[in-house]
Design a protein around this motif. Sequence first.
Motif, mmCIF file in Angstrom:
data_model
loop_
_atom_site.group_PDB
_atom_site.id
_atom_site.type_symbol
_atom_site.label_atom_id
_atom_site.label_comp_id
_atom_site.label_asym_id
_atom_site.label_seq_id
_atom_site.Cartn_x
_atom_site.Cartn_y
_atom_site.Cartn_z
ATOM 1 N N PRO A 1 0.834 -1.209 0.000
ATOM 2 C CA PRO A 1 0.000 0.000 0.000
ATOM 3 C C PRO A 1 0.867 1.257 0.000
ATOM 4 C CG PRO A 1 -0.614 -1.503 1.790
ATOM 5 C CD PRO A 1 0.665 -1.992 1.227
ATOM 6 N N SER A 2 0.251 2.364 -0.408
ATOM 7 C CA SER A 2 0.971 3.646 -0.418
ATOM 8 C C SER A 2 0.153 4.695 0.313
ATOM 9 C CB SER A 2 1.234 4.096 -1.857
ATOM 10 O OG SER A 2 -0.005 4.251 -2.550
ATOM 11 N N VAL A 3 0.796 5.821 0.629
ATOM 12 C CA VAL A 3 0.130 6.944 1.296
ATOM 13 C C VAL A 3 0.283 8.182 0.415
ATOM 14 C CG1 VAL A 3 0.488 6.028 3.615
ATOM 15 C CG2 VAL A 3 2.236 7.473 2.586
ATOM 16 N N PRO A 4 -0.562 9.181 0.599
ATOM 17 C CA PRO A 4 -0.426 10.418 -0.184
ATOM 18 C C PRO A 4 0.978 11.009 -0.059
ATOM 19 C CG PRO A 4 -2.494 10.404 1.010
ATOM 20 C CD PRO A 4 -1.735 9.203 1.478
ATOM 21 N N GLU A 5 1.411 11.718 -1.092
ATOM 22 C CA GLU A 5 2.797 12.180 -1.202
ATOM 23 C C GLU A 5 3.253 12.998 0.003
ATOM 24 O OE1 GLU A 5 5.572 14.747 -4.312
ATOM 25 O OE2 GLU A 5 3.501 14.215 -4.819
ATOM 26 N N HIS A 6 2.406 13.892 0.513
ATOM 27 C CA HIS A 6 2.835 14.784 1.592
ATOM 28 C C HIS A 6 2.328 14.337 2.964
ATOM 29 C CE1 HIS A 6 4.441 17.487 -1.399
ATOM 30 N NE2 HIS A 6 3.263 17.532 -2.019
ATOM 31 N N SER A 7 1.884 13.138 3.036
ATOM 32 C CA SER A 7 1.373 12.632 4.314
ATOM 33 C C SER A 7 2.514 12.421 5.301
ATOM 34 C CB SER A 7 0.636 11.302 4.085
ATOM 35 O OG SER A 7 0.287 10.713 5.314
ATOM 36 N N ARG A 8 2.210 12.591 6.573
ATOM 37 C CA ARG A 8 3.181 12.324 7.624
ATOM 38 C C ARG A 8 3.093 10.873 8.085
ATOM 39 N NH1 ARG A 8 7.539 14.439 8.705
ATOM 40 N NH2 ARG A 8 7.318 14.336 10.980
ATOM 41 N N LYS A 9 2.394 10.070 7.344
ATOM 42 C CA LYS A 9 2.317 8.658 7.651
ATOM 43 C C LYS A 9 3.197 7.872 6.686
ATOM 44 C CE LYS A 9 -2.334 8.876 9.646
ATOM 45 N NZ LYS A 9 -3.733 8.358 9.598
ATOM 46 N N ARG A 10 3.729 6.781 7.174
ATOM 47 C CA ARG A 10 4.564 5.910 6.353
ATOM 48 C C ARG A 10 4.080 4.464 6.516
ATOM 49 N NH1 ARG A 10 5.584 10.306 5.175
ATOM 50 N NH2 ARG A 10 7.600 11.399 5.086
ATOM 51 N N ILE A 11 4.244 3.666 5.473
ATOM 52 C CA ILE A 11 3.863 2.258 5.532
ATOM 53 C C ILE A 11 5.095 1.404 5.313
ATOM 54 C CG2 ILE A 11 2.524 0.407 4.456
ATOM 55 C CD1 ILE A 11 0.389 2.476 3.800
ATOM 56 N N GLY A 12 5.311 0.490 6.218
ATOM 57 C CA GLY A 12 6.436 -0.420 6.113
ATOM 58 C C GLY A 12 5.956 -1.847 5.902
ATOM 59 N N ARG A 13 6.808 -2.630 5.261
ATOM 60 C CA ARG A 13 6.484 -4.028 4.979
ATOM 61 C C ARG A 13 7.656 -4.914 5.387
ATOM 62 N NH1 ARG A 13 3.914 -6.279 -0.587
ATOM 63 N NH2 ARG A 13 2.061 -5.700 0.600
ATOM 64 N N SER A 14 7.341 -6.112 5.842
ATOM 65 C CA SER A 14 8.387 -7.064 6.211
ATOM 66 C C SER A 14 7.898 -8.485 5.981
ATOM 67 C CB SER A 14 8.783 -6.891 7.681
ATOM 68 O OG SER A 14 9.666 -7.909 8.101
ATOM 69 N N ILE A 15 8.856 -9.366 5.667
ATOM 70 C CA ILE A 15 8.595 -10.808 5.588
ATOM 71 C C ILE A 15 9.687 -11.516 6.378
ATOM 72 C CG2 ILE A 15 8.286 -12.814 4.092
ATOM 73 C CD1 ILE A 15 7.571 -10.933 1.819
ATOM 74 N N CYS A 16 9.298 -12.344 7.315
ATOM 75 C CA CYS A 16 10.256 -13.078 8.142
ATOM 76 C C CYS A 16 9.966 -14.572 8.092
ATOM 77 C CB CYS A 16 10.191 -12.590 9.601
ATOM 78 S SG CYS A 16 10.757 -10.884 9.821
ATOM 79 N N PHE A 17 10.964 -15.357 8.515
ATOM 80 C CA PHE A 17 10.868 -16.808 8.408
ATOM 81 C C PHE A 17 11.329 -17.472 9.700
ATOM 82 C CE2 PHE A 17 11.255 -15.066 4.222
ATOM 83 C CZ PHE A 17 10.401 -15.828 3.431
#
Length: 762
Positions: free
Chosen positions: A422-438
């Motif tokens: 997913p993405s957030v609006p360009e000037h948003s102060r929010k960030r989205i992170g993704r991870s995959i672990c095993f």
Amino acid sequence: MTEQRIVGKGVERVDARAKVMGQTIYAGDIRLPGMHYGKIVFSPHPRARVLGIDCSAAEAMPGVRKVITARDLPGSNLYGYEVAHRPVLVPIGGETRYVGDAVAMVVAETQELACQAAAAVSVRYDVLQPLTSPAQAMEPGAHLIHSGSPGNRCCHRQFSKGDVESGFRAAEVIVEETYDTPRQEQAFLEPESGVAYQDRSGVLHVMSCLQDPYGVAEDIHIGLGIPKSKIHVKGTPVGGGFGGKLNTTIQVHLAAMAHLTGVPVMLVLEREESFIFHAKRHPAEIHLRIGAGRDGVIHALEGKVIADAGPYSGRTPEVVGLLMSALVGPYRIPNVSTQADAIYTNNLDSGAFRGFGAPQAAIARECLLDRLARVLGMDPLELRRKNFLKPGDQPASAMLGDSSVSVDILTQRILERLGPKPSVPEHSRKRIGRSICFDMPVFDVGAIPVLGKSGVGAAVEVHSDGSVSVYAGGTELGQGITTVLAQIAAEQFGLTMGSVLVEMSDNWTCPRAGRTSASRLSFGLGNAVLRAIERLRETLAARAAKLLEVPPGELVFEDTRIGTKGMPAGSLFFAEVARACSESGDNLREEGWFRASEGRYMYGHTFMAAAADVEVDLDTGETQVLKVVNVLDMGHVLNPVMAYGQLYGGAIQALGYGLMEDMTTSDGLPTSPSFAQYMIPTAMDVPDEFMSDAVETPYSAGPFGAKGIGEAALNCTTPTLLNAIADALGTEVKAIPIGQEHILAAVREQRRCQDNMEETRS
């Protein structure tokens, strides 16, 4: 694999209807004629010498049957798993080792009176300075919590493979970090509870919520000196355990109350008592060091663990041994050196919790792998792929196994389920992170020769009316093992589920099967039941063959009949054959015994992957888990509905472990002594996109190809959440659990570093 009618299908749980309708009888629901109520007087001090106990005020209360102190107890007054050094009651002159130590017990006619009498017991203490951290307990000259444990060491474990020093010399990049993992409360709904009575023949009957009836009987025998032949332990339906009821909890105290008073006694802990009493997940300090080439290939791993054992040994040696072994994970690492020490303290007790040390190990390993990827400028998933075990590899750890390597299949499946980030609006102060672990969770510890877990027994009986009883010594904790065993029996006999009754957790009627832990029951008990059924099928087939005048090898069991396949006219109802066997004196009860071959492996293991998308607000530090996906190699799934329920439940516990749960203490006292203070996830914390999936690689040693699944979902979900937050921020947050304050501190530190860099440039 032969087409199955019942195994592998999402059939209704055999215990579901009674639980939903409120008809299930838990330990706290039991009522017996003349029943009294017990109450334990716990020490308010983590460490204190008991100078005196005045019971006179409590004994003078009308309706108080007895006040019990250590001098009243028969036997050794000591019990404990492997190391029997836990006192039933701390005697006068003895020291309390934590706030869960008992000093007296009261038995009275009513629950209210028992509470009043317990409050009236006056105990004089010489309060002593507690040891409240492993570092403090290891200091030279520190008080020894147990005189025979120099340096307050509960246990030491170590493992090595290859040449670690040369591995690090060959490495072009080395990363290292120390991770402090928190104490976690199991948060089961049903507190420790039970009823006990002694019958006229002197047999002591204990009915209680527990995870190991055999261990409980052993502890009652050791602690009270009662012959094993006169101890009957019956496990009641358990309202949640997650390892917190694996140790003997109140059962020795309860047995002592019934034995010394001669009346039936009920004992139920209040929530605050439960929180201080039972063992929690071990807090651990894990220092991990990884060396790799610039191509991402890992050359060496070194790990050092210091775990807080709390006041007693319990399951600590097992947990810490597995924690140390699990540091390597599902990766091909040629040079490994790991060691672990567990240290006695006067903090809350530590012991078994879902995952048995593996979640702590996964946090350190998977978080440090993401850091290594950032240093190398490499995608974290590609780094892992470079180092995955390949078919034919042996895991570079103390965990040896013969399960097929399935991490590549897991990777493909989890990427399919994740979809685009997913993405957030360009000037948003929010960030989205993704991870995959095993991770590489264990599910069978059948070759470890420790009390009750080096083999699994079950008995199966076919009654003359064609119904079937399965007697299995494990415990139904809500995981659904009673349903799985009923499915196996119904499948093999060609019967309906309604024809099978499963009896569990009774040391008189069920063969020894050890404790319910380590995801071992479907694998171990399933195999034991199959072995018993195999012999019964031979008996039934031989009798049916005589009646039908056909060779036994031509007969099949299906649709409640035994006969020639595809020829209904040449068959008999299962019940007819059972009755004929009974009338002819055939043996219709068989026991099956299963023990994994020690020469083959010490731990059976499987593979799992977890992924998450997490949104982080840089202004407030708030996090929102957007998506969680778990994919587990389950072998052959015996009951999909229950299996996925296990995955969902484990992932929610992992969410709590990473983002909110921490059973902290101050001077040995809990700072969150009840659910009013201790935060656990609710339905509001579960993401809208919450998915579980299975990869099926049938396991040749498992029943119908099954592997264990109960613990696995928790193991690498926590680091997945932590790494997703780090991905959103662009920097690791080492605090566990991660709160808003930790994220805001990381954001401020990033800004400070950026400002310094700009000043340097200018």
